[in-house]
Design a protein around this motif. Structure first.
Motif, short mmCIF file in Angstrom:
data_model
loop_
_atom_site.label_atom_id
_atom_site.label_comp_id
_atom_site.label_asym_id
_atom_site.label_seq_id
_atom_site.Cartn_x
_atom_site.Cartn_y
_atom_site.Cartn_z
N GLU A 218 0.27 -16.00 -15.64
CA GLU A 218 0.04 -16.87 -14.47
C GLU A 218 0.60 -16.22 -13.21
OE1 GLU A 218 0.89 -21.48 -13.05
OE2 GLU A 218 1.48 -20.78 -15.04
N ARG A 219 1.76 -15.55 -13.33
CA ARG A 219 2.38 -14.91 -12.16
C ARG A 219 1.57 -13.73 -11.64
NH1 ARG A 219 7.02 -15.99 -15.25
NH2 ARG A 219 7.03 -13.87 -16.08
N LYS A 220 0.68 -13.19 -12.45
CA LYS A 220 -0.13 -12.05 -12.01
C LYS A 220 -1.35 -12.49 -11.20
CE LYS A 220 1.14 -9.07 -15.89
NZ LYS A 220 1.77 -7.99 -15.12
N GLY A 221 -1.52 -13.80 -11.01
CA GLY A 221 -2.67 -14.28 -10.27
C GLY A 221 -2.26 -15.20 -9.13
N GLY A 222 -3.27 -15.69 -8.40
CA GLY A 222 -3.01 -16.59 -7.30
C GLY A 222 -3.14 -15.91 -5.96
N LEU A 223 -3.11 -16.72 -4.90
CA LEU A 223 -3.32 -16.20 -3.55
C LEU A 223 -2.17 -15.28 -3.11
CD1 LEU A 223 -4.77 -19.34 -1.72
CD2 LEU A 223 -6.00 -17.32 -2.56
N GLY A 224 -0.94 -15.61 -3.55
CA GLY A 224 0.19 -14.75 -3.19
C GLY A 224 0.02 -13.35 -3.76
N GLN A 225 -0.40 -13.28 -5.01
CA GLN A 225 -0.61 -11.97 -5.63
C GLN A 225 -1.81 -11.25 -5.04
OE1 GLN A 225 2.34 -11.09 -6.75
NE2 GLN A 225 1.12 -9.82 -8.10
N LEU A 226 -2.81 -12.01 -4.64
CA LEU A 226 -3.96 -11.39 -3.97
C LEU A 226 -3.52 -10.75 -2.66
CD1 LEU A 226 -6.97 -10.78 -3.71
CD2 LEU A 226 -7.26 -13.06 -2.69
N ARG A 227 -2.69 -11.44 -1.90
CA ARG A 227 -2.20 -10.86 -0.64
C ARG A 227 -1.38 -9.59 -0.90
NH1 ARG A 227 -1.81 -16.44 0.88
NH2 ARG A 227 0.30 -16.60 0.01
N SER A 228 -0.54 -9.60 -1.94
CA SER A 228 0.22 -8.39 -2.28
C SER A 228 -0.71 -7.27 -2.69
CB SER A 228 1.21 -8.69 -3.41
OG SER A 228 2.29 -9.46 -2.97
N GLU A 229 -1.73 -7.62 -3.44
CA GLU A 229 -2.70 -6.61 -3.88
C GLU A 229 -3.39 -5.96 -2.68
OE1 GLU A 229 -4.12 -4.12 -6.11
OE2 GLU A 229 -3.62 -5.82 -7.42
N LEU A 230 -3.83 -6.76 -1.74
CA LEU A 230 -4.51 -6.22 -0.56
C LEU A 230 -3.57 -5.34 0.26
CD1 LEU A 230 -6.57 -9.36 0.54
CD2 LEU A 230 -7.34 -7.40 -0.83
N ARG A 231 -2.32 -5.76 0.39
CA ARG A 231 -1.34 -4.94 1.11
C ARG A 231 -1.13 -3.61 0.40
NH1 ARG A 231 3.94 -8.28 1.47
NH2 ARG A 231 4.70 -6.31 2.34
N LEU A 232 -1.00 -3.66 -0.92
CA LEU A 232 -0.79 -2.43 -1.69
C LEU A 232 -1.95 -1.47 -1.51
CD1 LEU A 232 0.72 -0.76 -3.85
CD2 LEU A 232 -0.64 -2.00 -5.56
N GLN A 233 -3.18 -1.97 -1.62
CA GLN A 233 -4.34 -1.09 -1.52
C GLN A 233 -4.44 -0.46 -0.13
OE1 GLN A 233 -5.81 -0.08 -4.13
NE2 GLN A 233 -4.74 -1.56 -5.42
N ARG A 234 -4.13 -1.23 0.91
CA ARG A 234 -4.15 -0.66 2.26
C ARG A 234 -3.09 0.45 2.40
NH1 ARG A 234 -4.80 -6.12 3.92
NH2 ARG A 234 -2.56 -6.25 4.40
N ARG A 235 -1.92 0.21 1.86
CA ARG A 235 -0.86 1.21 1.98
C ARG A 235 -1.17 2.47 1.19
NH1 ARG A 235 0.88 -3.27 3.66
NH2 ARG A 235 2.81 -3.60 4.83
N LEU A 236 -1.68 2.33 -0.02
CA LEU A 236 -2.03 3.51 -0.81
C LEU A 236 -3.10 4.35 -0.11
CD1 LEU A 236 -2.11 2.08 -4.46
CD2 LEU A 236 -0.27 3.35 -3.33
N HIS A 237 -4.05 3.67 0.54
CA HIS A 237 -5.08 4.40 1.28
C HIS A 237 -4.50 5.05 2.54
CE1 HIS A 237 -8.25 4.64 4.42
NE2 HIS A 237 -8.90 5.25 3.44
N ASP A 238 -3.71 4.29 3.30
CA ASP A 238 -3.16 4.81 4.54
C ASP A 238 -2.23 5.99 4.29
OD1 ASP A 238 -4.55 2.85 5.86
OD2 ASP A 238 -2.82 1.54 6.19
N GLU A 239 -1.58 6.01 3.14
CA GLU A 239 -0.68 7.11 2.79
C GLU A 239 -1.42 8.29 2.19
OE1 GLU A 239 1.94 5.02 0.19
OE2 GLU A 239 2.96 3.96 1.82
#
Length: 316
Positions: A218-239
């Motif tokens: 359950e902790r791996k899902g939800g809007l909070g985790q989606l926001r973290s996921e989007l932040r992570l993907q942007r950072r991995l790309h920007d780096e």
């Protein structure tokens, strides 16, 4: 040559005292090669039961224990970063307050570090409470083992099981250390270590029994985790760690995974990443990492293209 090492163990108010006792004893008392010190990071106020448990573990430990008390709860990333600064040794082993290390864990992991690796992890046995009480069962989760496989998988998901890792603090800090990103701070720092040229390896043998409670999926899902996921993907790309195409793929698939029902998330994860312990095969011989220039990624500065994958979740 044998090197001294620190055990880094964060604790917060949500941890269960009985689980902490099992985790501590398995990773200190019962190890065939014990850590030279334990650094416990108390992340904010803990209740009286957990506080008294910590005091008993400290007083009864066969190795020195230092407790770093943080005035308030700062989260895992900052707690680990503070703990790294408090460790006396460059080699640091991670452990969570609810998992169980097998007795030979450090006996097999430390030689890999001493042979030249900066970061080594291992497979885990995911266990539920009934498995822990029975002392058997669980499902096996095996990470990629060679440096090239690890670099390829890292463009898609976390190639390490965080509670199993042993690393050089200097390599972690050279990559910028832990940074705040809920439930993904470990993936982010490992990706930066790989990009920084850290020498990495994984053991296919399970060395930690990893507790999977009722709320794990359950902790791996939800809007909070989606926001973290989007932040992570942007950072991995920007780096420069992922390409634009990889970022789009990861955002769609991994982001979508955060929004599916928990039962479906669990089935997809178990089907993709685990096998029953009874059917697990023996571990292949580990290939030690080849020494590389710390300031240059092993692939000459460009990300390794990801292998074709259709899976939908990071490893812990």
């Amino acid at each position: 040559m044998s090197e001294p090492f620190s055990l880094l163990l964060p604790v917060y108010r949500g941890d269960r005292p009985d689980h902490l006792v099992t985790a501590f004893r398995s990773t200190v008392h019962e190890q065939l090669r014990r850590p030279d010190e334990v650094v416990v990071v108390q992340d904010g106020h803990v209740g009286p039961d957990l506080a008294s448990t910590l005091e008993r573990l400290e007083s009864g430990s066969p190795v020195p224990v230092r407790r770093l008390r943080l005035s308030h709860n700062v989260g895992l990333a900052q707690a680990l970063q503070s703990g790294l600064a408090a460790c006396r040794h460059d080699v640091v082993a991670r452990m969570d307050a609810d998992d169980i290390s097998l007795p030979h864990r450090f006996l097999v992991q430390l030689p890999v570090i001493e042979a030249g690796a900066d970061l080594v992890g291992a497979a885990v046995l995911e266990v539920e409470e009934t498995d822990v009480r029975a002392g058997e069962g669980g499902v096996l989760r095996v990470p990629p083992t060679t440096p090239r496989e690890i670099a390829e998988v890292a463009r898609w998901r976390n190639p390490f099981n965080h509670p199993t890792v042993v690393y050089r603090r200097s390599a972690v800090l050279a990559a910028g250390g832990y940074r705040e990103l809920p439930l993904m701070e470990d993936y982010w720092v490992f990706a930066r270590m790989i990009a920084d040229g850290a020498r990495v390896a994984n053991l296919a043998e399970p060395l930690v029994r990893y507790r999977v409670g009722a709320g794990a999926y359950e902790r791996k899902g939800g809007l909070g985790q989606l926001r973290s996921e989007l932040r992570l993907q942007r950072r991995l790309h920007d780096e420069g760690f992922t390409t634009p195409a990889q970022m789009v793929r990861n955002t769609v698939v991994r982001g979508g995974y955060r929004l599916v029902p928990t039962a479906l998330r669990r089935r997809a994860y178990r089907h993709t990443f685990t096998t029953t312990a009874a059917t697990a095969t023996a571990s292949p011989e580990l290939t030690l990492p080849v020494a590389t220039d710390r300031n240059r990624p092993p692939t000459g500065g460009r990300p390794v293209p990801p292998s074709a994958r259709t899976t939908a979740e990071e490893q812990a």
